[in-house]
Write an enzyme that holds these catalytic residues in place. Structure first.
Site, PDB file in Angstrom:
ATOM      1  N   HIS A  34      58.997  46.216  39.126  1.00 10.31           N
ATOM      2  CA  HIS A  34      58.917  45.612  40.469  1.00 10.31           C
ATOM      3  C   HIS A  34      57.672  44.754  40.625  1.00 10.31           C
ATOM      4  CE1 HIS A  34      56.870  49.576  41.104  1.00 10.31           C
ATOM      5  NE2 HIS A  34      56.061  48.881  41.865  1.00 10.31           N
ATOM      6  N   HIS A  49      50.681  43.889  43.327  1.00 14.32           N
ATOM      7  CA  HIS A  49      50.662  44.311  41.913  1.00 14.32           C
ATOM      8  C   HIS A  49      51.999  44.014  41.244  1.00 14.32           C
ATOM      9  CE1 HIS A  49      52.120  48.145  43.852  1.00 14.32           C
ATOM     10  NE2 HIS A  49      52.857  48.235  42.783  1.00 14.32           N
ATOM     11  N   GLU A  96      50.584  48.040  37.398  1.00 18.04           N
ATOM     12  CA  GLU A  96      51.102  49.417  37.441  1.00 18.04           C
ATOM     13  C   GLU A  96      52.006  49.611  36.236  1.00 18.04           C
ATOM     14  OE1 GLU A  96      53.563  50.202  40.857  1.00 18.04           O
ATOM     15  OE2 GLU A  96      53.791  52.317  40.399  1.00 18.04           O
TER      16      GLU A  96
END
Ligand SMILES: CC[C@H](C(=O)O)C(=O)SCCNC(=O)CCNC(=O)[C@H](O)C(C)(C)COP(=O)(O)OP(=O)(O)OC[C@H]1O[C@@H](n2cnc3c(N)ncnc32)[C@H](O)[C@@H]1OP(=O)(O)O
Ligand SMILES: [Co+2]
Length: 134
Positions: A7, A79, A130
């Site tokens: 994502h 992020h 991440e």
């Protein structure tokens, strides 16, 4: 090490408004809001053919995204999340290469119920990364 982009995360000032606009203006499929107090955020996911967009709003008094929103009051890209097969092996090789893993270095369970870690934005050209084990 890196698999798919799981994502791209955007911080927004008002999650309900952002979700409604993605649905009404962009015709997007958006999940119901999920409060994640252990992460200091509330989140929805915009589901796309090839990845997801995570919309984030601060939750609680010490949210890790509060300072970001204060600096970017209209919101902004926060992020990118890459998938990895083995998050411990990924962490250990990153640390061996001099990378900084945020927090205590132990994976936490993220919004998808999978282990996640964050890498310091200063180590990757100003972008917070991440990692999510899939
Ligand atoms: C896990 C649940 C969910 C999921 O996908 O499953 C999520 O993704 S939850 C997402 C929210 N949680 C996190 O982001 C955890 C990791 N983040 C942190 O620990 C902090 O946000 C941190 C340490 C990256 C930044 O915290 P803060 O802004 O309070 O610290 P500073 O103001 O000292 O910032 C240091 C330095 O980094 C720059 N910065 C901050 N955030 C970002 C960012 N998103 N992208 C790029 N750069 C960022 C900030 O501007 C400072 O730079 P400087 O030049 O020193 O001013
Ligand atoms: Co995320």
């Amino acid at each position: 090490m890196l698999g798919r982009v799981n994502h791209i995360a955007l911080v927004v000032p008002n999650l309900a408004e952002a979700a409604a606009k993605y649905r009404s203006v962009l015709g997007a499929a958006v999940t119901a809001p999920d409060a994640l107090p252990e992460h200091g955020v509330s989140v929805v996911f915009v589901t796309l053919e090839n990845t997801k967009v995570e919309l984030l709003e601060p939750l609680g008094s010490d949210s890790p995204i509060a300072a970001f929103l204060a600096k970017n009051p209209a919101g902004g890209m926060h992020h990118i999340c890459y998938e990895v097969e083995d998050i411990i092996a990924a962490r250990d090789s990153l640390v061996a290469a001099g990378g900084r893993v945020l927090g205590d270095g132990q994976p936490k369970i993220g919004a998808h119920g999978k282990p996640v870690l964050f890498l310091h934005p200063k180590d990757f050209f100003g972008t917070l990364i991440e990692l999510e084990q899939v």
